[in-house]
Design a protein around this motif. Structure first.
Motif, mmCIF file in Angstrom:
data_model
loop_
_atom_site.group_PDB
_atom_site.id
_atom_site.type_symbol
_atom_site.label_atom_id
_atom_site.label_comp_id
_atom_site.label_asym_id
_atom_site.label_seq_id
_atom_site.Cartn_x
_atom_site.Cartn_y
_atom_site.Cartn_z
ATOM 1 N N ALA A 85 27.442 11.485 -39.920
ATOM 2 C CA ALA A 85 26.223 12.111 -40.009
ATOM 3 C C ALA A 85 25.348 12.951 -39.961
ATOM 4 O O ALA A 85 25.857 13.641 -40.636
ATOM 5 C CB ALA A 85 25.979 11.931 -37.899
ATOM 6 N N GLU A 86 23.338 12.809 -39.964
ATOM 7 C CA GLU A 86 23.189 14.058 -40.530
ATOM 8 C C GLU A 86 23.026 15.394 -39.668
ATOM 9 O O GLU A 86 22.763 16.434 -40.543
ATOM 10 C CB GLU A 86 21.644 13.864 -40.320
ATOM 11 N N GLU A 87 23.598 15.011 -38.446
ATOM 12 C CA GLU A 87 23.534 16.301 -37.584
ATOM 13 C C GLU A 87 25.361 17.439 -38.246
ATOM 14 O O GLU A 87 26.225 16.879 -38.215
ATOM 15 C CB GLU A 87 23.773 16.195 -36.036
ATOM 16 N N LEU B 29 39.330 4.158 -40.658
ATOM 17 C CA LEU B 29 37.990 5.502 -40.484
ATOM 18 C C LEU B 29 37.656 5.372 -39.317
ATOM 19 O O LEU B 29 37.868 4.551 -38.604
ATOM 20 C CB LEU B 29 37.579 5.662 -41.646
ATOM 21 N N MET B 30 37.043 6.782 -39.527
ATOM 22 C CA MET B 30 36.343 6.613 -37.646
ATOM 23 C C MET B 30 35.352 7.816 -38.082
ATOM 24 O O MET B 30 34.930 8.451 -39.188
ATOM 25 C CB MET B 30 36.945 7.149 -36.787
ATOM 26 N N GLY B 31 34.258 7.104 -37.714
ATOM 27 C CA GLY B 31 32.840 7.886 -37.653
ATOM 28 C C GLY B 31 31.663 8.022 -36.608
ATOM 29 O O GLY B 31 32.080 7.029 -35.961
ATOM 30 N N MET B 32 31.067 8.719 -36.745
ATOM 31 C CA MET B 32 30.328 8.715 -35.540
ATOM 32 C C MET B 32 28.505 8.823 -36.044
ATOM 33 O O MET B 32 28.189 9.981 -37.081
ATOM 34 C CB MET B 32 29.706 9.733 -34.329
ATOM 35 N N ALA B 33 27.522 7.802 -36.027
ATOM 36 C CA ALA B 33 26.509 7.842 -36.389
ATOM 37 C C ALA B 33 25.010 9.077 -36.020
ATOM 38 O O ALA B 33 26.153 8.908 -34.802
ATOM 39 C CB ALA B 33 25.445 6.344 -36.481
ATOM 40 N N SER B 34 24.822 9.350 -36.178
ATOM 41 C CA SER B 34 23.459 10.178 -35.547
ATOM 42 C C SER B 34 23.149 9.893 -34.348
ATOM 43 O O SER B 34 22.881 8.740 -34.271
ATOM 44 C CB SER B 34 22.005 10.228 -36.693
ATOM 45 N N ASN B 35 22.782 10.390 -33.434
ATOM 46 C CA ASN B 35 22.137 10.667 -31.889
ATOM 47 C C ASN B 35 21.170 10.458 -31.829
ATOM 48 O O ASN B 35 20.206 11.310 -31.948
ATOM 49 C CB ASN B 35 22.458 11.140 -31.463
#
Ligand SMILES: *Cc1c(COP(=O)(O)O)cnc(C)c1O
Length: 218
Positions: A117-119, A150-156
């Motif tokens: 994510a960008e944050e 792998l694990m990831g969270m996108a921008s909210n």
């Protein structure tokens, strides 16, 4: 809608290749029991102490996934039972999980968290750090943990193009790791707000909380 109905609706629309982690953080035992009765066996929590209390109180065929940020001093409390640790985001954590796994005569399954994510508030290895790590012999360094993906969270954000792009980045990294022979088979991406986009980009595991259990009161 009841928790059981929400779960059934969610599952009906998921490809069979996607595993559902029901994120039960902050939710009482009664809610988890309802989901259990509807057949759910994988639950995700983000605090070790809360997860351990729930593990003690609930049926032992539940698989508990740690999805939150990892504090190294808490790893020992979940090492005896945790089924999968999603948020491994620094070398120090890898080393401590390996140590605690050995003490418990276990091999612990983990995912490497990647910052997509960008944050800058979200944790994780940068893509460059991940590739550097993936080209070292992780298995030889940490024999008591099994890195499964792998694990990831996108921008909210409601910007679906941006979220899609971030998920795609993670999928490309996942494939790159497999090209390097890591044998990954779990790509954990997608939450209540964005899991349909994650599934389209090749997610194999989604972490869904509020869509099953309703909004959380902190
Ligand atoms: C809380 C949480 C989720 C679930 O969030 P919802 O929006 O309620 O589906 C998923 N992943 C992580 C890492 C979380 O902390």
């Amino acid at each position: 809608m009841s928790i059981g109905t929400q779960l059934e609706t969610l599952r009906k629309n998921l490809p069979e290749s996607v595993t559902l982690v029901a994120v039960s953080k902050t939710k009482p035992l009664a809610d988890i029991k309802q989901a259990y009765q509807a057949g759910q066996r994988i639950f995700g929590e983000n605090k070790v102490q809360e997860m351990t209390k729930k593990w003690e109180a609930l049926p032992k065929d539940i698989q508990w996934h740690m999805i939150g940020h990892i504090q190294t001093n808490k790893i020992k409390y979940m090492a005896p039972y945790v089924a999968l640790i999603h948020g491994v985001d620094r070398i120090k954590v890898l080393a401590e999980i390996d140590k605690q796994a050995k003490k418990n005569h276990r091999v612990i399954d983990c995912l490497l968290q990647v910052h997509i994510a960008e944050e800058d508030t979200k944790f994780g290895f940068s893509p460059e750090e991940l590739i550097a790590l993936a080209t070292t012999d992780i298995k030889a360094h940490y024999p008591n943990l099994n890195i499964k993906g792998l694990m990831g969270m996108a921008s909210n954000t409601t910007n679906t193009k941006k979220v899609t792009k971030e998920f795609k980045t993670l999928k490309v990294l996942y494939e790159q790791c497999n090209t390097n022979g890591l044998g990954f088979n779990i790509l954990s991406m997608g939450m209540s707000a964005d899991y349909p986009l994650a599934v389209l980009q090749g997610s194999t595991m989604i972490r869904v909380g509020s869509k099953i259990f309703g909004h959380r009161n902190y």
